[in-house]
Design an enzyme around this catalytic site. Structure first.
Site, mmCIF file in Angstrom:
data_model
loop_
_atom_site.group_PDB
_atom_site.id
_atom_site.type_symbol
_atom_site.label_atom_id
_atom_site.label_comp_id
_atom_site.label_asym_id
_atom_site.label_seq_id
_atom_site.Cartn_x
_atom_site.Cartn_y
_atom_site.Cartn_z
ATOM 1 N N GLU A 10 -2.841 8.482 11.296
ATOM 2 C CA GLU A 10 -1.532 8.780 11.860
ATOM 3 C C GLU A 10 -1.107 10.202 11.501
ATOM 4 O O GLU A 10 -1.143 10.608 10.349
ATOM 5 C CB GLU A 10 -0.504 7.768 11.331
ATOM 6 C CG GLU A 10 0.914 7.992 11.801
ATOM 7 C CD GLU A 10 1.066 7.809 13.303
ATOM 8 O OE1 GLU A 10 2.109 8.240 13.828
ATOM 9 O OE2 GLU A 10 0.169 7.239 13.948
ATOM 10 N N CYS A 99 -1.553 0.606 6.504
ATOM 11 C CA CYS A 99 -0.813 1.867 6.470
ATOM 12 C C CYS A 99 0.112 1.900 5.257
ATOM 13 O O CYS A 99 0.935 0.997 5.070
ATOM 14 C CB CYS A 99 0.001 2.044 7.746
ATOM 15 S SG CYS A 99 0.971 3.581 7.748
ATOM 16 N N ASN A 200 -14.584 1.671 4.066
ATOM 17 C CA ASN A 200 -13.803 2.866 4.372
ATOM 18 C C ASN A 200 -13.213 3.426 3.078
ATOM 19 O O ASN A 200 -12.728 2.675 2.242
ATOM 20 C CB ASN A 200 -12.684 2.505 5.360
ATOM 21 C CG ASN A 200 -11.748 3.664 5.659
ATOM 22 O OD1 ASN A 200 -10.532 3.480 5.673
ATOM 23 N ND2 ASN A 200 -12.265 4.842 5.904
#
Length: 335
Positions: A10, A99, A200
């Site tokens: 983002e 997030c 990740n």
């Protein structure tokens, strides 16, 4: 080797940077920045704004598939919006449970849901039930909010809810992006669920990629900030895995890569001007150059040169002065 995926970031990796990075190559798929779902049915233009690749068969112009990510905390609203998105034929829908941004977390979305595995499962169940079976539904999570005590429970909730695959960012919300990434926890999660898990976090070099796969046991790896700092990282990883002795030529390779990147910097600059107001375009360029300077000494000099600039024309002149081909910059003037 397994698949290499380009992470959603983002405010950093939008469709413009996805275009550049996938054009350089090496990625099997990418995930868009999140589309925020908060109490209303979003119109199709909202999904297309975040992921204009939807109008290109859900692929970047280089042909890389792009999965669209949704973020929200209400199962019914998420399901309704997933059904709306499904009508645009995405190659996949991803659900954001990772997030760490305060603006998102204040409303109970993103990583804050990691304290509530039951709601996570309901969201996945609702979305999976609202989307045609032919469209894959995946999820991305962190290890927890403050600690890893619910990491396994969250992963199992997502799998039980119907997620077909899972990406695990190997840090908690409170960790933010501070190293290290706790790859050993990804291995535990992978062993606890019956669906494919992608690792990740903290993959900056080909050697990091190899260690990440060794520790996690995951075949697939998602790359985020490392890809922004080194746009050739995916290609380096593929070359390194086939010829591990390539490190000896790394410096020459980086000089060659900088020369190859200059035209793409020009195209990035042109595309950015079509996406943001003129006053914001120099800032977007500086954001990427700031990341690039960790990999390329030449980026450090260019970043220092454009940092004080505010206008379009003066920025273009400085780009040309530092080797960006002028014909690439002229595209912006004609647009």
């Amino acid at each position: 080797m397994g698949r290499l995926l380009l992470a959603p970031m983002e405010g950093l990796a939008d469709c413009v940077l996805r275009d550049v990075l996938t054009r350089i190559g090496g990625y099997d798929a990418a995930v868009s920045e999140f589309v925020r779902v908060s109490g209303s049915l979003l119109p199709p233009r909202t999904f297309r704004r975040i992921c204009p690749e939807l109008d290109n068969g859900s692929r970047t112009w280089a042909g890389t598939p792009v999965v669209v990510q949704l973020l929200g905390s209400d199962p019914v609203c998420m399901a309704e919006n997933a059904a709306q998105l499904a009508s645009l034929s995405p190659v996949g829908i991803d659900l954001n449970f990772g997030c760490p941004a305060p603006t998102v977390n204040r409303h109970g979305g993103g990583a804050m849901l990691l304290d509530d595995p039951a709601t996570m499962q309901r969201i996945v169940e609702a979305v999976r039930g609202a989307v045609p079976a032919a469209i894959p539904v995946s999820a991305k999570m962190r290890l927890g909010v403050r600690d890893t005590s619910k990491a396994i429970e969250c992963a199992q909730a997502l799998a039980h809810g119907g997620a077909g695959s899972l990406v695990v960012h190997a840090r908690t919300k409170e960790d933010g992006y501070r190293p290290p990434a706790h790859w050993e926890w990804v291995a535990r999660i992978r062993e606890s669920v019956p669906i494919p898990v992608t690792a990740n976090g903290e993959v900056w070099t080909p050697a990091d990629y190899v260690r990440c796969r060794q520790v996690t046991g995951c075949a697939d790896v998602m790359i985020g900030r490392g890809a922004v700092a080194d746009p050739f990282l995916a290609r380096r990883i593929r070359a390194y895995t086939s010829q591990p002795d390539l490190d000896a030529n790394m410096e020459t390779s980086r000089r060659d890569d900088w020369a190859a990147l200059l035209p793409l910097l020009g195209e990035f600059w042109c595309q950015v001007q079509g996406r943001v107001l003129p006053a914001h375009a120099p800032g977007r360029l500086k954001l990427w150059l700031n990341a690039l300077r960790t990999t390329f000494p030449e980026a450090q000099a260019l970043y220092a040169a454009v940092r004080p600039l505010r206008g379009i024309e003066e920025t273009e002149r400085m780009l040309a002065h530092h080797g960006v081909p002028e014909e690439r910059l002229l595209v912006a003037e004609a647009a």
